[in-house]
Design a protein around this motif. Structure first.
Motif, PDB file in Angstrom:
ATOM      1  N   VAL A   1       3.079   8.470   0.412  1.00  0.00           N
ATOM      2  CA  VAL A   1       3.322   8.140   1.779  1.00  0.00           C
ATOM      3  C   VAL A   1       2.293   8.814   2.814  1.00  0.00           C
ATOM      4  CG1 VAL A   1       5.157   9.372   2.353  1.00  0.00           C
ATOM      5  CG2 VAL A   1       5.097   7.070   3.320  1.00  0.00           C
ATOM      6  N   ASP A   2       2.046  10.009   2.693  1.00  0.00           N
ATOM      7  CA  ASP A   2       1.393  10.925   3.438  1.00  0.00           C
ATOM      8  C   ASP A   2       0.250  10.212   3.839  1.00  0.00           C
ATOM      9  OD1 ASP A   2       3.524  12.605   3.986  1.00  0.00           O
ATOM     10  OD2 ASP A   2       2.340  14.104   2.861  1.00  0.00           O
ATOM     11  N   LYS A   3      -0.486   9.385   2.878  1.00  0.00           N
ATOM     12  CA  LYS A   3      -1.894   8.583   3.166  1.00  0.00           C
ATOM     13  C   LYS A   3      -1.706   7.639   4.354  1.00  0.00           C
ATOM     14  CE  LYS A   3      -5.438  10.063   0.593  1.00  0.00           C
ATOM     15  NZ  LYS A   3      -6.685  10.093   1.034  1.00  0.00           N
ATOM     16  N   LEU A   4      -0.471   6.935   4.283  1.00  0.00           N
ATOM     17  CA  LEU A   4      -0.426   5.886   5.217  1.00  0.00           C
ATOM     18  C   LEU A   4       0.027   6.603   6.519  1.00  0.00           C
ATOM     19  CD1 LEU A   4       2.132   3.505   3.563  1.00  0.00           C
ATOM     20  CD2 LEU A   4      -0.511   3.261   3.762  1.00  0.00           C
ATOM     21  N   LEU A   5       0.790   7.831   6.710  1.00  0.00           N
ATOM     22  CA  LEU A   5       1.041   8.317   7.843  1.00  0.00           C
ATOM     23  C   LEU A   5      -0.115   9.266   8.520  1.00  0.00           C
ATOM     24  CD1 LEU A   5       4.520  10.085   6.718  1.00  0.00           C
ATOM     25  CD2 LEU A   5       4.105   7.914   8.136  1.00  0.00           C
ATOM     26  N   ARG A   6      -0.982   9.642   7.743  1.00  0.00           N
ATOM     27  CA  ARG A   6      -2.498  10.023   8.466  1.00  0.00           C
ATOM     28  C   ARG A   6      -3.660   8.816   8.436  1.00  0.00           C
ATOM     29  NH1 ARG A   6      -1.320  13.904   4.333  1.00  0.00           N
ATOM     30  NH2 ARG A   6      -3.313  13.216   3.078  1.00  0.00           N
TER      31      ARG A   6
ATOM     32  N   SER B   1       0.987  -1.187  -0.202  1.00  0.00           N
ATOM     33  CA  SER B   1       0.115   0.064  -0.010  1.00  0.00           C
ATOM     34  C   SER B   1       0.630   1.120  -0.027  1.00  0.00           C
ATOM     35  CB  SER B   1      -0.966   0.043   1.168  1.00  0.00           C
ATOM     36  OG  SER B   1      -1.607  -1.043   1.157  1.00  0.00           O
ATOM     37  N   GLN B   2       2.120   1.096   0.353  1.00  0.00           N
ATOM     38  CA  GLN B   2       3.038   2.314   0.264  1.00  0.00           C
ATOM     39  C   GLN B   2       3.208   2.693  -1.144  1.00  0.00           C
ATOM     40  OE1 GLN B   2       4.323  -0.631   1.223  1.00  0.00           O
ATOM     41  NE2 GLN B   2       5.540  -1.301  -0.486  1.00  0.00           N
ATOM     42  N   ASP B   3       2.785   1.963  -2.109  1.00  0.00           N
ATOM     43  CA  ASP B   3       3.140   2.197  -3.426  1.00  0.00           C
ATOM     44  C   ASP B   3       1.928   2.894  -4.280  1.00  0.00           C
ATOM     45  OD1 ASP B   3       5.782   1.146  -3.198  1.00  0.00           O
ATOM     46  OD2 ASP B   3       4.883  -0.658  -4.087  1.00  0.00           O
ATOM     47  N   ASN B   4       0.740   3.017  -3.360  1.00  0.00           N
ATOM     48  CA  ASN B   4      -0.398   3.527  -3.902  1.00  0.00           C
ATOM     49  C   ASN B   4      -0.435   4.726  -3.970  1.00  0.00           C
ATOM     50  OD1 ASN B   4      -1.386   0.972  -4.111  1.00  0.00           O
ATOM     51  ND2 ASN B   4      -2.772   1.124  -2.565  1.00  0.00           N
ATOM     52  N   SER B   5      -1.088   5.585  -5.007  1.00  0.00           N
ATOM     53  CA  SER B   5      -1.192   6.861  -5.297  1.00  0.00           C
ATOM     54  C   SER B   5      -2.371   7.382  -4.449  1.00  0.00           C
ATOM     55  CB  SER B   5      -1.297   7.215  -6.587  1.00  0.00           C
ATOM     56  OG  SER B   5      -2.504   6.685  -7.144  1.00  0.00           O
ATOM     57  N   ILE B   6      -2.464   8.909  -4.360  1.00  0.00           N
ATOM     58  CA  ILE B   6      -3.843   9.417  -3.871  1.00  0.00           C
ATOM     59  C   ILE B   6      -5.045   8.434  -4.391  1.00  0.00           C
ATOM     60  CG2 ILE B   6      -4.792  11.499  -3.447  1.00  0.00           C
ATOM     61  CD1 ILE B   6      -2.478  12.840  -3.153  1.00  0.00           C
ATOM     62  N   VAL B   7      -5.047   8.740  -5.760  1.00  0.00           N
ATOM     63  CA  VAL B   7      -6.389   8.349  -6.435  1.00  0.00           C
ATOM     64  C   VAL B   7      -6.608   7.011  -6.074  1.00  0.00           C
ATOM     65  CG1 VAL B   7      -5.351   7.531  -8.645  1.00  0.00           C
ATOM     66  CG2 VAL B   7      -7.675   8.463  -8.547  1.00  0.00           C
TER      67      VAL B   7
END
Length: 720
Positions: A282-287, A243-249
């Motif tokens: 990566v910010d999506k994971l961090l949040r 999941s760290q490879d996923n984009s915002i969309v």
């Protein structure tokens, strides 16, 4: 009941899970972020989690959505599931990529709404526009670029433009945000908007490229609640790997599908997020816990792959990054051998060492990792001459089609025959004869086999040309009798090709390190060739070798850091560890401007490289790249500080000059207090300096010796 399941799995598959892995398997309800360190068995755990849903909770396989980033990962997941369970169950779980699911949504919606569409990327394209333009992304983009800029795009501009378009779509950027994304292609934001307009209005059907599958899917689900509801009701559980490879969309598509029950499991490692250049966020994971306040975050940090020494160094190294989840990677593996650091006089001696080591240790499963494709070409040359077989994960031959390679070959061709107007037309602006377009047009009208330089002097030329043209003619004549490496140096220095390239860097924003690095690689290849003809033949030969290297079987793998993710080897050599390559000059410049994102991703890339090794890890650097003095990578300074390794090296150690015992435990990432500058975070150590980012004073490079002798630094006390 759960222990009965785990006992059954142990009996049937031979898999014994540790406590953290069992905890991850049993957590099925509500949002879960599972942070899995390198070598921690994430694929095994994810498969066991799916098995638990199927066989213990009796969930129908079609109610489980299991997605990963790439087709290769999806195939690997499916293969491993079959290996574990095919002997006693016929259940199949449809592993897929997010792209393939998104395309299914788009396809079904378009069919339902009677909207005709056509794919223009990914193979199988057909049809042409009324003017004959093929309905294929590359051709369309080239035409749009030419319409916007009035000139044809180079191969490098096309490649950069493709990456730019994918990035802005995956990050869902628009408006002024488009202009802030760097791109070497001229007027990239205008070209992108014209390209999107073309796809919607110029053809009889809607044209879709690969990234449109994601953006259209996102739009369909967001704007059609009834459609979204159908898919939400189809799946009870959503699990995503890598999941760290996923984009915002991609993240947002997954979030919409998992709602409202939010039985969502993201398996990821924020420390291995290395694809920001293609949209990974990566910010999506961090949040994650901001998005899901009720979420659980679990960690699997036991590395079963690497030795105690490698895990120790990698674990402490990645702590230099600030934007990450705090975790401690450990290993049950014992001590094997120290991480080795080797510093050579130049890049040539570095590769000599690698080839020698590979010859001596040929039975090991070995990888050579590098950041840039150009870096590996001289190594390929040496390995081939030494008769050593190798496999290339990225069989990328685009180096040989680079316009700089073509320029050099054209200079050499023209030295053989200076009456060829077709060659002069390609290079006349790239050396110091100052030939104008008008003069070229006059020459083309003459149609004679005499030297074009002699013909130029019969035209109306400037006074300075009367002096420069005879000198240039003689230089080309001399080049034809030189050794290839000497000829390239003459082209660069005496004909002024380097000066032309520097102007192009300033005018078009090309990366200087890539352009001059390509020339350095050509010189390395040329050094082992006796004639210009041999050199041209060797380039063709190497191009064929690289093209076919992906079908070879060998215990030696050559691959970029990026493509090495997910792989493991007995021994790993990380080469070209110098500032300007890893981290790149752009990474360093952004970092000095207070922007951490690029530097932290480069550190994650370095971390990925280190954690590919099981037993032996060697980090290689040098003092000279060609004739240019370079600095060893700042990351290597970090590792040296951590490992304290002085074996088999000729580098200067900070520890030999300064007693650093007072700084014990102040690794990069450590919070510290300075008597003058206040609170800050240690960023790196380099050549007698400690680099700290202070909360109020900003970025400071301080003399390590002064900080130690005067006791200016101390670790920040943690509140109980």
């Amino acid at each position: 009941m759960s222990e009965t399941f785990f006992n059954r799995m142990s009996t049937e598959t031979g898999i014994e899970l540790n406590g953290a892995q069992k905890q991850a398997v049993l957590h099925t309800e509500g949002p879960l972020l599972l942070l899995a360190s390198p070598g921690s068995g994430k694929t095994t755990t994810l498969n066991m989690k799916i098995a638990y849903l199927l066989f213990e909770k009796k969930v129908a396989p079609e109610r489980i959505m299991a997605v990963t980033f790439s087709k290769a990962s999806a195939r690997d997941m499916s293969r491993r599931f079959d290996d574990y369970f095919s002997g006693w169950s016929s259940v199949k779980v449809p592993f897929s990529t997010i792209h393939s699911f998104a395309y299914k949504v788009v396809r079904e919606f378009m069919r339902k709404e009677n909207i005709p569409y056509q794919l223009i990327e990914g193979g199988g394209q057909k049809g042409r526009m009324p003017g004959g333009l093929p309905l294929q992304k590359t051709f369309i983009l080239k035409k749009v670029y030419e319409d916007v800029n009035g000139t044809q795009a180079t191969e490098e501009e096309m490649e950069d433009l493709m990456s730019y378009i994918s990035l802005v779509k995956n990050r869902m950027l628009e408006g002024r945000e488009l202009e802030r994304v760097p791109c070497q292609a001229k007027a990239a934001s205008e070209v992108f908007q014209a390209y999107e307009s073309f796809k919607q209005s110029e053809a009889e059907v809607t044209l879709l490229d690969f990234d449109d599958m994601l953006t259209f899917c996102h739009e369909i689900l967001r704007e059609n609640p009834d459609v979204l509801s159908v898919y939400q009701q189809q799946f009870d559980y959503v699990l995503t790997d890598e999941s760290q490879d996923n984009s915002i969309v991609q993240h947002e598509i997954v979030e919409m599908l998992a709602a409202p029950s939010n039985n969502l499991c993201l398996v990821a490692d924020d420390d291995q997020s290395i694809f920001g250049w293609r949209g990974a966020e990566v910010d999506k994971l961090l949040r994650f816990q901001e998005t899901y306040p009720e979420a659980t975050v679990l960690t699997m940090t036991e590395n079963y792959r690497s030795s105690e020494e490698i895990v120790h160094v990698a674990n402490r190294f990645i702590k230099r990054n600030i934007d990450r989840y705090e975790k401690e990677m450990t290993t049950p593996n014992g001590s094997m051998q120290d991480v080795e650091i080797h510093a050579f006089q130049n890049d040539e001696k570095q590769l000599d060492y690698v080839v020698q080591q590979i010859q001596e240790k040929s039975k090991e499963e070995t990888a050579v990792l590098y950041r840039n494709h150009a870096s590996v070409i001289p190594l390929v040359d040496q390995l081939d001459r030494a008769g050593i077989d190798f496999y290339m994960k990225d069989s990328e031959a685009k180096f040989f089609r680079h316009w700089i390679v073509e320029d050099v070959l054209n200079f050499l061709r023209f030295s053989y025959n200076d009456s060829r107007i077709d060659i002069l037309e390609r290079i006349h602006t790239k050396f110091n004869a100052y030939i104008s377009k008008k003069q070229m047009d006059l020459l083309k009208g003459r149609n004679t086999k005499r030297s074009l330089f002699d013909q130029l002097l019969q035209l109306d030329v400037q006074e300075y040309q009367k002096k420069s043209i005879p000198k240039v003619k003689q230089t080309f004549h001399d080049i034809n009798n030189m050794r290839p490496d000497e000829a390239i140096v003459t082209i660069r220095e005496k004909l002024g090709y380097d000066r032309v390239l520097r102007k192009m860097v300033d005018k078009f924003g090309f990366r200087a390190d890539q352009l001059f690095g390509t020339l350095d690689v050509l010189i390395r290849i040329a050094e082992s060739c006796d004639s210009l003809k041999d050199f041209a033949f060797r380039l063709k030969e190497l191009e064929e070798i690289v093209k076919n290297a992906h079908v070879r079987e060998s215990s030696l793998t050559l691959t970029t850091f990026h493509s090495a993710k997910g792989l493991e080897f007995d021994a790993v050599y990380m080469i070209d560890l110098v500032d300007g390559i890893i981290p790149s000059n752009d990474d360093i410049e952004d970092y000095r401007d207070g922007e951490r994102e690029a530097m932290e991703e480069a550190a994650r890339l370095f971390y990925v490289g280190m954690t590919r090794a099981r037993v032996r890890l060697e980090l290689l650097t040098y003092h000279y790249l060609g004739k240019e003095r370079v600095k060893e990578s700042t990351f290597l300074h970090n590792v040296r500080t951590i490992a304290g390794s002085t074996k088999k090296t000729n580098h200067r150690e900070v520890a030999s000059r300064v007693d650093t015992s007072a700084l014990e435990g102040m690794d990069p990432g450590t919070k510290v207090v300075h008597q003058a500058f206040g609170r800050g975070t240690v960023m790196e150590y380099k050549e007698g300096l400690i680099v700290i980012h202070f909360e109020e004073a900003g970025y400071k490079e301080l003399l390590l010796e002064t900080c130690v002798e005067r006791g200016l630094l101390s670790k920040e006390k943690q509140e109980a």
